[in-house]
Enzyme design. Structure first.
Site, short mmCIF file in Angstrom:
data_model
loop_
_atom_site.label_atom_id
_atom_site.label_comp_id
_atom_site.label_asym_id
_atom_site.label_seq_id
_atom_site.Cartn_x
_atom_site.Cartn_y
_atom_site.Cartn_z
N SER A 1 -63.39 -9.59 -82.52
CA SER A 1 -63.99 -10.73 -83.20
C SER A 1 -65.32 -10.29 -83.81
O SER A 1 -65.90 -9.28 -83.38
CB SER A 1 -64.24 -11.87 -82.21
OG SER A 1 -65.05 -12.88 -82.76
N TYR B 1 -67.34 -15.48 -74.45
CA TYR B 1 -66.41 -15.01 -75.49
C TYR B 1 -66.94 -13.73 -76.13
O TYR B 1 -66.21 -12.75 -76.31
CB TYR B 1 -66.23 -16.10 -76.54
CG TYR B 1 -65.26 -15.76 -77.64
CD1 TYR B 1 -63.89 -15.83 -77.42
CD2 TYR B 1 -65.71 -15.38 -78.90
CE1 TYR B 1 -62.99 -15.54 -78.43
CE2 TYR B 1 -64.82 -15.08 -79.92
CZ TYR B 1 -63.46 -15.16 -79.68
OH TYR B 1 -62.57 -14.85 -80.70
#
Length: 243
Positions: free
Chosen positions: A142, A155
């Site tokens: 990501s 995350y």
């Protein structure tokens, strides 16, 4: 099945980037092993894929559990005889929170799925590919894997870990003919990101979220012969967000 047909495992295939990748690769005549925790979503993807590609199966699995990872790897081997490509894509988000307010259970869940799940997939797929002396892996990291992400600390930590695993695996297994790369999408229009409010400016210079097909197109390139010298790369697909 054509013995030259590429056999591809996709985790997180039930929705978002995983589903779009499955649809695209089916049209490109890949044999597919679709993996998802959600049985209904996984079967829905399989139904869509079957319109283009009959050589496809679905395996329900929790990527954070070793026995489930072994299950989808074994299913690929038993059904198709080999694993040519692995899209290590399954992941979860957590509700936005400051690090000091992030509860331990939520942090553990995000790390378990996003990082441990990616590790277990690598662990068992790499063993098969090493025996074959060939294969290609794309890990979904990501933009939060290469920069800080306010209110999504767990995350970000998990996706930084995926980048580290990618670079390590690329070095360790390149001599065995295996390529390992990571993609780092920014904001993508998926069910997982629906609850995250953002302004156009927060989405980067292009002022929009990505369509999942824009990410799937890069995945399709990375597992193709055209990307034969791409190894250990961490590729941003974020419209310039992290530039």
């Amino acid at each position: 099945m054509n013995m030259e047909q590429q056999v591809v495992i996709i985790t997180g295939a039930g929705s978002g980037i995983g589903r779009e990748a499955a649809k695209l690769l089916a049209k490109k005549d890949k044999a597919l092993v679709l993996v998802d925790f959600d049985e209904k979503n996984g079967q829905d993807t399989l139904s869509v894929v079957k319109k283009h590609q009959q050589h496809a199966i679905f395996v329900q699995a929790d990527v954070a559990k070793s026995q489930d990872v072994k299950k989808y790897v074994d299913a690929a081997k038993e059904t198709f005889g080999r694993i040519d490509a692995f899209i290590n894509n399954a992941g979860v988000l957590s509700p936005p929170a400051l690090l000091g307010d992030l509860d331990e259970e939520t942090f553990d869940r995000v790390i378990s799925v996003n990082l441990k799940g990616a590790f277990l997939g690598l662990k068992y797929v790499l063993k098969e590919m090493e025996q074959q002396q060939s294969g290609v892996i794309v890990n979904t990291a990501s933009a939060a894997g290469i920069q800080g992400q306010p209110y999504l600390g767990g995350y970000a930590a998990s996706k930084h870990g995926v980048v580290g695993l990618t670079k390590t695996a690329a070095i360790e297994y390149g001599p065995s003919g295996i390529r390992v790369n990571a993609i780092c999408p920014g904001g993508v229009m998926t069910n997982m990101t629906k609850g995250l409010a953002s302004s156009p400016e927060e989405n980067g210079p292009l002022r929009r979220l990505a369509d999942p097909i824009e990410v799937a197109n890069v995945i399709a390139f990375l597992i193709s012969p055209e990307a034969s010298y791409v190894n250990g790369a961490v590729i941003t697909i974020d419209g310039g967000l992290t530039s």
